[in-house]
Design a protein around this motif. Structure first.
Motif: not given
Ligand code: PMP
Length: 306
Positions: A165-171, A137-142, A178-180
């Motif tokens: 969790s949803r706010m972070a994943q949707m952003e 997965l390619k992740c970001c810091i939320s 792919d995820s946060a």
């Protein structure tokens, strides 16, 4: 298998999935007033057996969530387990599945109602996390902060927590990741939207402590034990700084659904050469063998369904 042939357990009965309904005015439907577990069961073809992974640990956490949520302690461990076995058997599953076992506030109450308490158990086929086309997965810091024990605790596995969790994943998805990964209110790395995090630096496996605004993940405890006892890897539970994600050698997310999934980059900064690292791969291999009953020494963690 279509929905038509699927069964779930609700309020003491096994029923067709279409017949399992909940009142729209119930506190679970309106306010997320439910606590739940996501439990994995793995099919072992050779043994012709389906194994539920670490059921007692899931039920201890579920009961703790119910207690912290001030719910009536309505179900014994034996009842929780026998209902799960009953509904899986009704579906005759002979494949890997994920089970959602949810205790919820039913009825016509408000956000602060404590009952009536009800339960559903929904087993659904689920294959392993990564297929061959995706290695990690390619992740970001939320930009969203992880909820904390001072407001809505991440230790209580309550449905409403998943809005964070949803706010972070949707952003993350909106921004092309792919995820946060979420930071906690102390400015340290906490966890993913639905999984815990490990990094590897100089051969040492590092993971945030259970006080870092994380769920007390069963997979996390499993990996710590397997790494120490079977792979001879040093494990340290300590705070992780954001910048350590940019300079670590390997990183992975873990959880019942996530299993062991490599993190290839964070904020578009590569981890290693953006390929799963060798320690991550070794952990993933032993984890998947343990959950599917291929390592005799860890059969203590498995409950056979059939
Ligand atoms: N953190 C969060 C927020 C989760 O939702 C999950 C999945 N239950 C995890 C961690 C991993 O927990 P476990 O290993 O018990 O599945």
């Amino acid at each position: 298998m279509t929905n038509k042939n699927r069964f779930l357990w609700l309020g003491g009965k096994v029923m067709h999935i279409e017949d399992a309904t909940v009142n729209v005015l119930s506190p679970t439907a309106q306010f997320g007033a439910n606590v739940f577990e996501g439990i994995r069961c793995y099919w072992n073809e050779e043994m012709q057996q389906l194994y539920a992974f670490r059921l007692p640990e899931h039920y201890r956490r579920l009961k703790n969530s119910m207690k912290m949520f001030r719910m009536e302690d309505k179900y014994s461990i034996e009842e929780l387990e026998s209902a799960l076995i009953e509904v899986i058997k009704a579906n005759e599953y002979k494949e890997d599945i994920a089970v959602r076992q949810t205790v919820f506030i039913d009825g016509f109450g408000s956000w602060n109602s404590t009952g009536p308490v009800n339960m559903f158990i929904a087993p659904i086929p689920k294959s392993r996390m990564l297929n061959s086309s995706k290695t990690g997965l390619k992740c970001c810091i939320s930009s969203w902060e992880r909820i904390s024990d001072k407001n809505i605790s991440p230790k209580v596995k309550v449905g409403a927590n998943y809005i964070n969790s949803r706010m972070a994943q949707m952003e993350a998805i909106e921004n092309g990741y792919d995820s946060a990964l979420l930071m906690n209110n102390q400015g340290k790395v906490a966890e993913g939207p639905g999984s815990c995090l490990f990094i590897i630096r100089d051969g040492v496996l590092i993971t945030p402590p259970i006080t870092a605004s994380i769920l007390e993940s069963i997979t996390r405890f499993t990996i710590i034990e397997l790494a120490r006892n079977d792979l001879n890897i040093k494990v340290v539970e300590r705070d992780i700084d954001r910048t350590e994600l940019y300079m670590c050698d390997e990183a992975f997310l873990c959880g019942s659904a996530m299993e062991v999934t490599p993190v290839l980059s964070v904020d578009k900064i590569s981890i290693g050469n953006e390929l799963p690292g060798s320690i991550t791969e070794a952990i993933k291999e032993i984890y998947l063998k343990v959950v599917s009953g291929e390592i005799e020494a860890y059969s203590k963690w498995l409950t056979p369904i059939y």
